[in-house]
Design an enzyme around this catalytic site. Sequence first.
Site, mmCIF file in Angstrom:
data_model
loop_
_atom_site.group_PDB
_atom_site.id
_atom_site.type_symbol
_atom_site.label_atom_id
_atom_site.label_comp_id
_atom_site.label_asym_id
_atom_site.label_seq_id
_atom_site.Cartn_x
_atom_site.Cartn_y
_atom_site.Cartn_z
ATOM 1 N N TYR A 128 0.987 -1.445 -0.188
ATOM 2 C CA TYR A 128 -0.126 -0.280 -0.092
ATOM 3 C C TYR A 128 0.653 1.122 0.290
ATOM 4 O O TYR A 128 2.088 1.137 0.766
ATOM 5 C CB TYR A 128 -1.234 0.020 1.378
ATOM 6 N N HIS A 136 -11.794 -3.973 -4.539
ATOM 7 C CA HIS A 136 -11.061 -4.705 -3.497
ATOM 8 C C HIS A 136 -12.471 -5.445 -2.650
ATOM 9 O O HIS A 136 -13.077 -5.479 -1.894
ATOM 10 C CB HIS A 136 -10.984 -3.225 -2.768
ATOM 11 N N ARG A 155 -17.089 -0.660 6.637
ATOM 12 C CA ARG A 155 -17.615 -2.414 6.897
ATOM 13 C C ARG A 155 -18.466 -2.504 8.107
ATOM 14 O O ARG A 155 -18.266 -2.941 9.366
ATOM 15 C CB ARG A 155 -16.341 -3.705 6.293
ATOM 16 N N ARG A 172 -15.217 -4.193 -1.203
ATOM 17 C CA ARG A 172 -14.923 -3.635 0.274
ATOM 18 C C ARG A 172 -14.444 -2.495 1.009
ATOM 19 O O ARG A 172 -14.246 -1.895 1.340
ATOM 20 C CB ARG A 172 -13.901 -4.704 1.432
#
Length: 391
Positions: free
Chosen positions: A129, A278, A164, A281
């Site tokens: 990342y 993703h 989430r 997500r």
Amino acid sequence: MIIANIADFREAARRRLPHFLFEYIDGGAYAEVTLRRNIQDLEAISLRQRVLRDISDIDTSTELFGQRVAMPVVLAPVGIAGLNARRGECQAVRAAQRAGVPFTLSTVSACSLAEVRAAAKAPFWFQLYMIRDRPFMRDLLAQAAQAGCTALVFTVDLPIPGTRYRDQRSGLAGAPGLTGRLRRLGQVLMRPGWAWDVGVRGRPHALGNIAPLLKGSSGIEDFMAWMSANFDPGIRWNDLDFIRSEWKGPLIIKGILDPEDAVLAAKSGADALIVSNHGGRQLDGAISSIAALPPIVREVGGKIEIHMDGGIRSGQDVLKARALGARGVYIGRAFLYGLGAMGEHGVSEALRCIRNELDITMAFCGLRDIEKVDGNILAENPFAVAPGKKR
């Protein structure tokens, strides 16, 4: 229970894992619309059945960045995947390499680069990342090179973590301090097999590549807080210059959904891109990966290698993605369910299941060579792009 497909592995994992951990790997952002679309849109594509085509010798193998692989499948990078079984990334890399497919280690894995390298019999891939701490990124890239990683997957669709709701309800997020720890402890005690195998023997306090930065704090709450605080929301395309200056191997950009971004990825000097949302997500309500694939292939297919992830649960899904232009297909939840259910053996069996489904589906479509798969094998494709048009 009898396990025949990935859905069965999912149920077996649900029964074995603590609730908060299963919800973490199984859930998506907000109302999970994109998560469902990933699966439903793959189901909406129909295959052509062909007969009398001599399918006596089927070859599912292909090549990804000079590596011959048994099928066009890669184990995707997944954060804290190693908590699904004892030192789980080490188990997963062994299973992947036995099956002849690449394994990708996440930046935020439970096992470190050095630990996975010691467990692996061959090189693997690494995922990164954009992190605020550039010296730490530089050090991680050096570690990946030292570990012999042969490709870098750079994730660009997580400048901030998606919300989430399942994680909030389960106690993984949204319940800080003693309250959250007690909720998770209660769930762990209800899964004594996992608690002994992973919670005691698995050293979950040793959280991989970022352990040196946690400064003694090693609980999953500290781990999740570090991830939320250290992704870089200021990332731009020119930040790829930093990655390229530090990494000399193949570079794969993960998290492309829009053709305009695909054009920029192709111009960035990357060797491949992954069409991905993703796993549903991040942005709920986004297009499914399989729906995004054809216009991106049409836009940049001749300029950059195109891969895809999102919703892959079977060998049939792999074949559909390949028919729409994906050179390689990544699986995340599909292998995690196997890992959570049975550890290394579960990953091996999940991959065997996908390979068998791919082989049989090719046979019924009258195909012998995965390299010759294209859109002609599809009877119905609601995501086709007509010549001269863009989605």
